[in-house]
Enzyme design. Structure first.
Site, short mmCIF file in Angstrom:
data_model
loop_
_atom_site.label_atom_id
_atom_site.label_comp_id
_atom_site.label_asym_id
_atom_site.label_seq_id
_atom_site.Cartn_x
_atom_site.Cartn_y
_atom_site.Cartn_z
N LYS A 1 1.02 -1.02 0.33
CA LYS A 1 -0.18 -0.41 -0.55
C LYS A 1 0.46 0.82 -0.29
CE LYS A 1 -3.62 2.33 2.23
NZ LYS A 1 -4.96 2.26 3.35
N SER B 1 -9.93 1.99 2.68
CA SER B 1 -9.04 3.34 2.05
C SER B 1 -7.97 1.85 1.41
CB SER B 1 -8.05 3.98 2.31
OG SER B 1 -6.97 2.68 3.55
N SER C 1 -10.44 0.38 7.09
CA SER C 1 -9.41 0.47 5.65
C SER C 1 -8.97 -1.00 5.41
CB SER C 1 -8.60 1.67 5.45
OG SER C 1 -9.07 2.50 5.79
#
Ligand code: GLN
Length: 493
Positions: free
Chosen positions: A79, A159, A183
């Site tokens: 990420k 997210s 998330s």
């Protein structure tokens, strides 16, 4: 020969160790998948050479007869909230465009030390603020899933939407995520994969771009529970560079995996039966309860009376911390600088922040600044902190009566991109089931439970006691074995 990209982390690790295939072949296969999936917009940066170098190191170690590292030969997605030395890191924000960290985050370093390689940096909601990936400054990630006979692009969750998309589309066997209010879990649920947010403090926050420091936690997203356990073991551990890091050994979660829940009590919190919950979510939850019972657990109804205040408290505390954390982006120290002709220092700050931050990030900074301002601090921020304490206490009491809690992960399946964008409250409501465990710092996992009437994945959430990741993983494994979830999105990209 099998398509190596159909394999998960455990299968790759074992196959490389046993000489069934070379780590290099695995890295090449995933690199090719990543290269052919631009339509999903999951990767902000591709690093095929990093994956190949780690693979070659694994192959060389095996050829030399060395004991292989726990993730030798396993390429993963990272990420883009984790700082990676020498590789652009933006948190999907224009304000960090061009920022190349001179340091490596502890979590990513731990993964490289365990032998993993990096396929690339994954797209996300800007500064991890969002539930759909639409706040990224570099275009939204598109879920690989679609409704039948419908090409409308769906949200991959957020997210960690680049992570959920990469894993569910078979571009990576696993990916890192971060979870501040859901998330990891919500995007995992939306895309039919597994993800665990460990107890706050298990994974170091050092080098992870901060959103809300008292909530932020890293965790793995992968195809199944075992793969998550393997990856979390590599990511977690004490780090002197993070003052909130837990000084505890990392358990061998994989070795202690067991789907036998005899003697365990599973709590079902009655306040999670929220108004307007779709019948399909309700039915899945009931199905999960039956699976838990089938695995030997006793089911008890428990009460978490302050649940309805969790979301409002979160949307005060998280923006408050964000407004403080994001003060550092001033045009001086990182990335973007907007210096208008003849401008002074204040003008430069203002111009840089106006140009660099996206709308949702600005909204959070404004809310955060407001709730921390002298006249409103007690009415909002102090009050929210009190609610947070009550919520943590609710969980403590509930865990006097049970070992883990079972809830749905999200109140709906994936929604269409654009569907909730104009209504921030509707977007925030999507976090209703994930935020309470975040406020209490508890470990929580999402596992796929089934498909809705449109063939889209739905997730079940297991919440555990502090430090009881094992209990969370084991209950999740019991669900996984009974759900038999094998659905994968049809490749259209
Ligand atoms: N969707 C939540 C938010 O927008 C949670 C985000 C997260 O966990 N990073 O704040």
């Amino acid at each position: 020969m099998t398509d190596l990209t159909t394999l998960g982390i455990a299968a790759i690790r074992d196959g490389v160790r046993d000489g069934q295939f070379k780590a290099r072949e695995v890295a090449e296969a995933f690199n090719a998948k990543v290269a052919g999936a631009d339509a999903l917009n999951a990767f902000l940066v591709k690093t095929p050479e990093h994956a190949l170098a780690a693979a070659d190191a694994a192959d060389a170690a095996r050829a030399a007869g060395e004991t292989l590292k726990p993730l030798a030969g396993v390429p993963i997605g990272m990420k883009d909230l984790f700082a990676t030395k020498g590789v652009a890191t933006t948190a999907a924000s224009k304000i960090l465009e061009g920022f190349v960290p001179p340091y490596e985050s502890t979590v990513s370093q731990n993964l490289w030390n365990a032998g993993a390689g990096m396929l690339g940096k994954l797209n996300l909601d800007q500064f991890a603020m969002g539930s759909s990936n639409e706040t990224s400054a570099f275009g939204n990630v598109v879920s690989p899933w679609r409704r039948p006979n419908d090409t409308a692009p769906l949200a991959p969750g957020g997210s960690s939407g680049g992570s959920s998309t990469a894993v569910s589309a078979g571009l990576a066997p696993g990916a890192t995520g971060t979870d501040t209010g859901g998330s990891i879990r919500q995007p995992a649920a939306f895309t039919g994969i597994s993800g665990i947010k460990p107890t706050y403090g298990r994974c170091s926050r050092w080098g992870t771009i901060a959103f809300a420091s008292s909530l932020d936690q890293a965790g793995p997203m992968a195809r199944d529970v075992r793969d998550c356990a393997i990856m979390l073991e590599a990511m977690a551990g004490f780090d002197a560079k993070d003052a909130t890091s837990l000084k505890l050994d990392v358990p061998n979660w994989e070795a202690a995996l067991s789907a036998d829940l005899k003697g365990k009590k599973v709590g079902v919190p009655k306040e999670y039966r929220v108004d307007g919950m779709p019948a399909e979510i309700e039915a899945l939850w009931q199905q999960g309860i039956d699976w838990m019972r089938d695995a030997g657990a006793e089911i008890v109804e428990v009460s978490l009376p302050h649940t309805k205040y969790a979301l409002p408290a979160y949307y005060i505390i998280a923006p408050a911390e964000a407004s403080s954390n994001l003060a550092r982006y001033d045009g001086v120290r990182y990335g973007l600088r907007d210096l208008p002709e003849g401008a002074g220092l204040q003008d430069m700050y203002a111009a840089t922040r106006a140009a660099g931050f996206g709308d949702e990030v600005k909204r959070r900074i404004l809310i955060g600044t407001y709730v921390l301002s002298a006249g409103f601090y007690d009415a909002y921020y102090t009050q929210a902190q009190k609610v947070r304490t009550l919520i943590a206490r609710d969980f403590e009491r509930a865990f006097d009566e049970c070992d883990v809690l079972l809830t749905p992960t999200a109140p709906s399946a994936a929604f269409a991109l654009g569907e909730k964008q104009a209504d921030p409250l509707a977007m925030y409501l999507n976090d209703v089931f994930t935020v309470p465990a975040s406020l209490a710092g508890l470990p929580a996992m999402s596992v796929p439970g089934g498909l809705d009437k449109d063939g889209l994945p739905l997730g079940l959430q297991i919440i555990g006691k502090a430090l009881d990741e094992q209990g969370v993983l084991n209950a999740s494994l019991a669900i996984e074995q009974r759900a038999g979830f094998t659905a994968r999105p049809q490749a259209w990209w």
